[in-house]
Structure formats: structure tokens, C-alpha cells
Design an enzyme around this catalytic site. Structure first.
Site, PDB file in Angstrom:
ATOM      1  N   GLU A 160      17.777  72.242  57.400  1.00 27.67           N
ATOM      2  CA  GLU A 160      17.060  73.510  57.260  1.00 27.67           C
ATOM      3  C   GLU A 160      15.692  73.212  56.653  1.00 27.67           C
ATOM      4  OE1 GLU A 160      19.369  76.795  56.058  1.00 27.67           O
ATOM      5  OE2 GLU A 160      17.646  78.061  55.559  1.00 27.67           O
ATOM      6  N   ARG A 161      14.664  73.671  57.319  1.00 22.43           N
ATOM      7  CA  ARG A 161      13.278  73.399  56.894  1.00 22.43           C
ATOM      8  C   ARG A 161      13.016  71.897  56.824  1.00 22.43           C
ATOM      9  NH1 ARG A 161      12.421  78.347  58.405  1.00 22.43           N
ATOM     10  NH2 ARG A 161      13.542  79.855  57.159  1.00 22.43           N
ATOM     11  N   ASN A 202      22.678  76.586  51.645  1.00 19.99           N
ATOM     12  CA  ASN A 202      23.383  77.534  52.512  1.00 19.99           C
ATOM     13  C   ASN A 202      24.617  76.811  53.036  1.00 19.99           C
ATOM     14  OD1 ASN A 202      21.517  79.672  52.308  1.00 19.99           O
ATOM     15  ND2 ASN A 202      20.194  78.693  53.835  1.00 19.99           N
ATOM     16  N   LYS A 282      24.027  78.555  45.570  1.00 21.11           N
ATOM     17  CA  LYS A 282      23.175  79.682  45.958  1.00 21.11           C
ATOM     18  C   LYS A 282      24.122  80.844  46.194  1.00 21.11           C
ATOM     19  CE  LYS A 282      20.129  81.121  49.797  1.00 21.11           C
ATOM     20  NZ  LYS A 282      19.269  80.640  50.920  1.00 21.11           N
ATOM     21  N   GLU A 286      20.271  85.872  50.304  1.00 20.29           N
ATOM     22  CA  GLU A 286      20.070  85.707  51.743  1.00 20.29           C
ATOM     23  C   GLU A 286      21.394  85.580  52.492  1.00 20.29           C
ATOM     24  OE1 GLU A 286      17.261  82.393  51.927  1.00 20.29           O
ATOM     25  OE2 GLU A 286      15.604  83.804  51.735  1.00 20.29           O
ATOM     26  N   ARG A 336      10.002  92.239  45.329  1.00 19.18           N
ATOM     27  CA  ARG A 336      10.754  90.981  45.398  1.00 19.18           C
ATOM     28  C   ARG A 336      10.373  90.038  44.263  1.00 19.18           C
ATOM     29  NH1 ARG A 336      11.179  86.903  50.619  1.00 19.18           N
ATOM     30  NH2 ARG A 336      11.510  84.988  49.413  1.00 19.18           N
ATOM     31  N   ASP A 365       8.374  82.459  47.088  1.00 22.55           N
ATOM     32  CA  ASP A 365       9.038  81.415  47.851  1.00 22.55           C
ATOM     33  C   ASP A 365       8.075  80.316  48.286  1.00 22.55           C
ATOM     34  OD1 ASP A 365      11.005  80.075  49.146  1.00 22.55           O
ATOM     35  OD2 ASP A 365      11.168  81.435  50.843  1.00 22.55           O
ATOM     36  N   GLU A 387      12.436  74.301  40.163  1.00 22.88           N
ATOM     37  CA  GLU A 387      12.613  73.892  41.566  1.00 22.88           C
ATOM     38  C   GLU A 387      11.287  73.976  42.303  1.00 22.88           C
ATOM     39  OE1 GLU A 387      15.855  75.851  43.736  1.00 22.88           O
ATOM     40  OE2 GLU A 387      14.763  75.627  45.620  1.00 22.88           O
ATOM     41  N   GLU A 393       7.511  73.639  53.830  1.00 16.14           N
ATOM     42  CA  GLU A 393       7.859  74.799  54.647  1.00 16.14           C
ATOM     43  C   GLU A 393       6.675  75.731  54.888  1.00 16.14           C
ATOM     44  OE1 GLU A 393      11.131  77.031  53.060  1.00 16.14           O
ATOM     45  OE2 GLU A 393      10.986  78.584  54.601  1.00 16.14           O
ATOM     46  N   TRP A 541      11.778  91.570  54.385  1.00 16.20           N
ATOM     47  CA  TRP A 541      11.859  90.466  53.437  1.00 16.20           C
ATOM     48  C   TRP A 541      11.099  90.666  52.122  1.00 16.20           C
ATOM     49  CZ3 TRP A 541      15.436  86.890  54.416  1.00 16.20           C
ATOM     50  CH2 TRP A 541      15.903  86.778  55.733  1.00 16.20           C
TER      51      TRP A 541
HETATM   52  O1  GCW Z   1      12.351  79.416  51.544  1.00 13.03           O
HETATM   53  C1  GCW Z   1      13.516  80.026  51.935  1.00 13.03           C
HETATM   54  C2  GCW Z   1      13.828  79.337  53.203  1.00 13.03           C
HETATM   55  C3  GCW Z   1      15.293  79.270  53.501  1.00 13.03           C
HETATM   56  C4  GCW Z   1      15.992  78.694  52.274  1.00 13.03           C
HETATM   57  C5  GCW Z   1      15.749  79.623  51.103  1.00 13.03           C
HETATM   58  C6  GCW Z   1      16.346  79.117  49.815  1.00 13.03           C
HETATM   59  C7  GCW Z   1      17.844  77.213  52.207  1.00 13.03           C
HETATM   60  O2  GCW Z   1      13.106  79.933  54.238  1.00 13.03           O
HETATM   61  O3  GCW Z   1      15.456  78.458  54.619  1.00 13.03           O
HETATM   62  O4  GCW Z   1      17.355  78.485  52.483  1.00 13.03           O
HETATM   63  O5  GCW Z   1      14.380  79.752  50.885  1.00 13.03           O
HETATM   64  O6  GCW Z   1      15.602  78.548  49.023  1.00 13.03           O
HETATM   65  O7  GCW Z   1      17.517  79.286  49.575  1.00 13.03           O
END
Ligand code: GCW
Length: 678
Positions: A160-161, A202, A282, A286, A336, A365, A387, A393, A541
Site C-alpha cells: 500500500e503506497r 490495514n 490501526k 478508515e 478532520r 496526512d 510517525e 505518498e 474525506w
Molecule cells: O495516508 C493514508 C493512506 C492510506 C493509509 C493511511 C494510514 C495504510 O492513503 O493508504 O493506510 O493513511 O496511515 O493508515
């Protein structure tokens, strides 16, 4: 698939005053204390010296090896450096080392084997970067207790990413342990990484089964390889595992059944995988399951797992990336940016000691510019990890160059005012502020199975730099960049100057040609590459810029969502006041007319135009300078980098033109310099 060695390439001799004289390693560590880490330290030194000096170092173990005592003594009696002594010395802080030159050799002294390993890599760094080793005396102690990489690797092999190929941990729902794993562990350890989460936060499908019989033998094998380089392996955990594995019908953290299930499960897992550091979770984020389903708090959820993991020394790292991802864009009240703080601040002091909250650097994010997350400075009695994301990304996906260490440094230096002194983010996550040990930094990793590990060759500077920064945050971004350049490309002043210029200009350039003044987003939805000004504007979002014909920005002041007031004074008042708020964050905190005069002396609209032209010019200049290295640099690397830059240039121009056109059309205000705006 074949792979390169990145900055640990030991082919090609180097010039390093003193290195040539070394002929053996004197291991003054008793056999029973020679764990894998010590053995790997010796092996690494031998490989590095063989490659870089052409000398095969023999190993001399006191009272052990059949080595010829007399020969060693005779060697020592001659002039110059002969040996590298490895010595375990009680009394030094954990993971620290002293590296120094004596009359006839170099000594690495540490109180544990990780310290020896880090000292060995430091010595190799001195040799490879061409520093004389004739006069060394360095004592180093890692500043961040936890220095982690988080891999978002899925068990089907996708990442992912991920922008550097597929996973090298997983393939077709199996775990891979091979040569790559070993080199990965060496690369990570060489910059001081001491913890790695192997799978995506995830957690779905097969990954839910990582804590079951199906995978634990292989999990153990992998954890042992990592442990051999002083790295504790962690796994991401599915909060609803008892349900999704079909064993219970609830994951309520206060249910005795659920608590009992986790106790048995943790016992089972840690018995099988004694080197495991713990788990990353997590939850309620999401679409991932969490304690909210049962009307419980994050403290209830985290503590349940922590209690079960505690007997085995396991840690529970709990992410604070929790927000409502079903927002209505018409709703101006929900913010958010507030959600992490609102969900966790009230739980301060309620977490067990082996729980660590992992907090993204900013409240949104990983945008190119965000204010520091207000939970730093909002929590006093909770272990915290910062983090960051070196997977780019939102910063060009390793197709653009964006050296992120200067950004991380700014974040670390940010004063939270939670105390009168020792109040920076660095102080907090290094444990200085509240005398904590379970804290540190984590980076979402930017690696994959590409031949060069990071897709863009120069993105490796972020991987290298993250580790170095977490170990020694007092290093400047330039110093770290220089080290990486020398380690990777050798010592050549033109290469050094060019690459340093490129690295140091890259984050400012990227910020200039993408979304302006801290507002963020404006990327294509889902895949997050390339410009789309309104891509996230009418979405669920919580990511809006609120541009109209008069102005742009989100009102997060006391008149708006009140987010600015989550900071301690004086930060709160500064952010709350549009006249005092720093320009680079102005649109994050305020809705501002295009004609507003920035502190820089330019209007908002003119700033947007100017920066977008400048950003692209900076990319042009990087390319122009880089092209001059054609005959100096490794051909393959040169070509790979040029290719990435061609794409960056095209994409940067697209960003410039779309952003400028958008704001010209919205505002009707022309560029005072009369440049092309479409
Ligand atoms: O930045 C977002 C990403 C998701 C990611 C999420 C997270 C792993 O687009 O892909 O999921 O954050 O940090 O949990």
C-alpha cells in the site's frame, strides 16, 4: 530478483588514512556473549574491509582461536594501526558505543551487542566516506529509544503506497526469507533502525492469520534474521482477529471471553516467536475495526492487548490516525484536523506502560506542509512515537525528488510549550521531557523489491536519513545528505555539490509547485499523484480548501473550527491570528482573500503565481546541474535518475499550470509579471 547494495556497496577501493594498515579483528568478547549480532558485526567488518581496502581481516579470539599468538603480538609491536578490538564494557547506556583510536588499533566498546554493531557500522562509515581513522574518538548514544520502520506490505506481495516494486517480505500469501532479507536487515541496522513492522496497518485477509499456526514458523525465521542485526520485529494486528478468525463473535475489549482469548493468543505467539517486539494497531480508522464498535475507548482496546502482551515484554503501538472519513463537505464544523486530538487527549494517563501512541507528524496526512500534530504537547502521561512517511505518498511518489529530512528536522525542533524547557517534539519522543523509554520515531518505509530498493535512486537518502536522524537528531540535514552521497557515490566534490544542491532544494521546490501555503491535498483522489485542485473538495474525506472567487483556506481559528486553540500558548495565539500565523501555514489556519498581503510582502495570489513558476525553475536547475555528472557517475544510476527527472519536470509543469489557471480563473486577478497562465 537481483538487487543492489545501496549505501553498503563495498566494491571499489577507497582512500582512508589508516584503514589500509588494519589486518585483524581482536574479539575480546567471551564466547557465551557472542550472539548473532556480534557475529554479524565481525562479518560486516570483514566484508567491508575486504572490499574497501583489499585486506582480508583475520579473526583473533583471545584464548580461543588457534590463531598464532606470536604473529599477532609481533604485528602489534610494529608501527601503525593493526587491529580492530571489539570489547563489551559494562556501564555504558544501552545501544551506545565508543569508537576510538589507540596506539596500534581501533577499539569499539559497548555494553551490549547492538552497541558493537552500531560502532562497527560507524567505523565502516568513516572508512567509506574517507575520514581518517587515525584519530577517532567518538561516543554515540541513540537519542530515540525506538527507531522503527513500518512497512505497509500486504501478504499478496503488493505494498500500500509502495513506489518501489513489490514486497520483499511477502509473496502469494507466503513469507519470504532470503538474501534480500539479510541485506535489508543490514541496511536498516547500518543506520540504527532497531524495530521493524513487516505488514500493513490495514490488516486484512491472510495477514489476519499471521498470529496463527499457519505462519508462525516462518514469522519466527524472519524475526530471527532481523534479530541478528539488533532489530525487533513487530507485526500489525487486526483488532477484530478473534471474530475474523472465526473463534468468537465479539471483540469487545471488556468482555472476559475476548480478554481470555487474547491472553492465550499472545502466549502462543510469543512462545513461538520469542524475538517479537509486539504489535502495531490501526483501529477505528478508515474502515478498520476497533473498540468503538462496542462503545469502548481506545484505552480499553489498547490496554486489553497490552495486558495480554506484557508477560512477554511485548509492546502495543496504537495509532492515533482516527477520524471521520464519512464527512459531508457541506459541513464546516467537523474538522478532520481536530480528530486525533479530540479522540486521544482525554485518555492521557489511561494507557498501560507498554502502550505507545503513534502519532503522525501532522493532524491530516503527510502533506508537504502541515503544522505539528497538537497531541505533541497535548499528552503528558502517555508514551509517544512520532510517525513520519518516507514513502512519498503525497510528495511525488519517488518519481519526484523530495528529500524529507529537513522537514522532519523542523518537526523535531518544534516547541510545544508543554513545559518551560525540554519541550520540543524531539524532547518528547526521545523520552527527555517525561522520562519515558517506550518512545521514538517510526517511518512508513519507502522500500520494495526494485533493484535499487527505493525506485528513485535518490529516495534512498530518505531511508538512510531517517535512521541517522532518529539516532542522532543533532546532525543537520546537510550532514546526513553528505554522508549518504559519499556512502553511495564515493567522494567526488562535483557529485557531492550537485547532489547536495538537488537534495536540499527538493522539498522547497516540491512545496512551491504543488498546493500553496499549507492547504495541502489538491492531488488526484485515491492514487495521490499529480494535480487535481478540486479532487478532494467535494469528497467525504474531510480534506477541503474552500476556495471561492474571493479567497481560499480553512478557518481553523476560534471563529472557525477552533483547531488553532488546541496548541499550548503562545502557539495557539500565533496560529489563531492571521497577522501572526506563519505564511507557510496561513491557508491551513485561515480563510484568506487573494489580495491579502502576506508577511513576505506579496499578495496571496501573487505568491501562488510566483512560487509555481519558481518551483518549476528549481527543477530545471536541478536537471541542468545533474546532466553535468554524466561522465562522472555510474551509468546505470545516472540513466535511472535522469528518467525520473524527466517525469518530474513534466509533472511539475502540469502542477504549475493547473494551479495557476485555477486561481486565475477563480480570482480574475492577473499575474503582475504577465507570464503565461492558461
Ligand atoms: O495516508 C493514508 C493512506 C492510506 C493509509 C493511511 C494510514 C495504510 O492513503 O493508504 O493506510 O493513511 O496511515 O493508515
Amino acid at each position: 530478483m537481483k538487487f543492489e547494495q545501496a549505501w553498503l556497496d563495498y566494491t571499489g577501493k577507497v582512500f582512508c588514512d589508516g584503514a589500509d594498515e588494519i589486518s585483524y579483528i581482536h574479539l575480546e568478547i567471551q564466547e557465551k556473549e557472542q550472539d548473532e549480532v556480534i557475529k554479524n558485526s565481525v562479518k560486516e567488518l570483514q566484508n567491508a574491509f575486504a572490499g574497501l581496502t583489499g585486506h582480508k581481516l583475520t579473526l583473533h579470539e583471545e584464548g580461543l582461536s588457534g590463531g598464532d599468538e606470536a604473529a599477532y603480538t609481533a604485528a602489534d609491536a610494529g608501527a601503525g594501526l593493526h587491529k580492530i578490538r571489539l570489547v563489551l564494557q559494562k556501564g555504558m547506556p544501552a545501544e551506545s558505543y565508543r569508537l576510538y583510536t589507540e596506539e596500534n588499533g581501533i577499539t569499539i566498546e559497548a555494553s551490549d551487542s547492538r552497541g558493537i554493531l552500531y560502532g562497527a557500522f560507524d567505523l565502516i562509515r568513516q572508512v567509506k566516506t574517507g575520514n581518517s581513522i587515525k584519530d577517532l574518538d567518538r561516543t554515540k548514544s541513540p537519542v530515540m529509544p525506538m527507531r522503527m520502520l513500518n512497512h505497509w506490505d500486504n501478504m499478496d506481495g503488493s505494498i500500500e503506497r509502495g513506489y518501489s516494486g513489490e514486497s520483499f517480505f511477502f509473496e502469494n500469501n507466503t513469507i519470504l526469507v532470503n538474501d534480500r532479507t539479510d541485506t535489508y536487515a543490514r541496511l536498516a541496522a547500518s543506520v540504527g533502525i532497531n524495530a521493524v513492522v513487516i505488514n500493513n496497518v490495514n490488516v486484512k485477509d491472510a495477514a489476519t492469520w499471521l498470529i496463527t499456526e499457519r505462519y508462525l514458523d516462518k514469522v519466527k525465521e524472519l524475526s530471527d534474521v532481523l534479530a541478528g542485526y539488533g532489530i525487533q520485529m513487530y507485526m500489525s494486528l487486526n483488532y477484530a482477529a478473534p471474530v475474523e478468525l472465526g473463534e468468537l463473535d465479539s471483540a469487545d475489549p471488556l468482555s472476559e471471553d475476548v480478554r481470555g482469548w487474547w491472553k492465550r493468543r499472545m502466549e502462543f505467539v510469543f512462545r513461538k516467536v520469542p524475538n517479537l517486539g509486539g504489535f502495531l494497531i490501526k483501529a477505528d480508522s478508515e474502515g478498520r475495526p476497533g473498540p468503538f464498535t462496542y462503545g469502548r475507548t481506545h484505552a480499553d482496546g489498547a490496554n486489553m492487548l497490552a495486558e495480554a502482551a506484557a508477560p512477554y515484554g511485548g509492546n502495543i503501538i496504537w495509532r492515533c490516525f482516527v477520524y471521520n472519513c464519512q464527512q459531508d463537505w457541506r459541513d464546516y464544523k467537523t474538522d478532520r484536523a481536530r480528530s486525533g486530538y479530540d479522540n486521544f487527549q482525554g485518555l492521557d494517563g489511561k494507557f498501560l506502560d507498554n502502550v505507545v501512541l503513534q502519532i503522525k507528524n501532522g493532524p491530516m496526512d503527510f502533506q508537504v506542509r502541515e503544522p505539528v500534530h497538537p497531541l505533541f504537547g497535548g499528552l503528558k502521561q502517555t508514551n509517544q512515537i512520532l510517525e513520519v512517511q518516507i514513502a512519498q505518498e503525497y510528495t511525488g511518489q519517488q518519481r519526484h525528488l523530495c528529500y524529507l529530512i529537513p522537514m522532519f528536522q523542523e518537526i523535531l525542533k518544534f516547541r510545544t510549550y508543554i513545559k518551560e524547557e525540554n519541550d520540543t517534539v524531539e524532547d518528547i519522543v526521545s523520552g527527555r521531557t517525561f522520562r519515558q523509554h517506550n518512545c521514538g520515531m517510526a517511518a512508513v518505509a519507502n522500500t520494495g523489491n526494485d533493484v535499487n530498493w527505493t525506485g528513485h535512486d535518490m529516495a534512498a537518502a530518505n531511508l538512510y536519513g531517517f535512521g541517522r536522524l532518529a539516532f542522532e537528531p543533532e546532525l543537520s540535514a546537510e550532514e546526513i545528505a553528505r554522508e549518504w552521497i559519499f556512502m553511495t557515490f564515493g567522494k567526488d566534490s562535483q557529485i557531492e555539490e550537485t547532489l547536495l544542491f538537488m537534495l536540499m532544494s527538493s522539498w522547497p521546490a516540491y512545496e512551491k509547485y504543488t498546493s500553496p501555503l499549507g492547504i495541502g491535498w489538491m492531488v488526484n483522489p485515491n492514487y495521490h499523484y499529480g494535480p487535481s485542485v478540486d479532487g478532494y473538495e467535494y469528497s467525504r474525506w474531510g480534506t477541503y480548501h474552500r476556495a471561492d472567487h474571493m479567497g481560499i483556506g480553512v478557518d481553523r481559528s476560534h471563529e472557525g473550527t477552533g483547531y488553532a486553540l488546541l496548541y499550548n500558548e503562545p502557539n495557539a495565539s500565533v496560529y489563531d491570528d492571521k497577522r501572526r500565523c506563519p505564511d507557510e501555514l496561513l491557508l491551513f489556519f485561515h480563510h484568506i482573500p487573494y489580495t491579502w498581503m502576506l508577511r513576505s510582502g506579496k499578495t496571496v495570489i501573487q505568491h501562488i503565481y510566483d512560487t509555481h513558476f519558481e518551483g518549476v525553475e528549481m527543477v530545471d536547475e536541478m536537471i541542468e546541474r545533474f546532466m553535468k555528472l554524466q561522465d562522472k557517475m555510474d551509468k546505470v544510476k545516472y540513466r535511472r535518475i535522469v528518467e525520473r527527472f524527466m517525469e518530474q519536470k513534466e509533472n511539475a509543469e502540469e502542477w504549475r499550470d493547473q494551479i495557476n489557471a485555477y486561481f486565475y480563473r477563480k480570482s480574475g486577478i492577473s499575474d503582475e509579471k504577465g507570464r503565461d497562465i492558461y
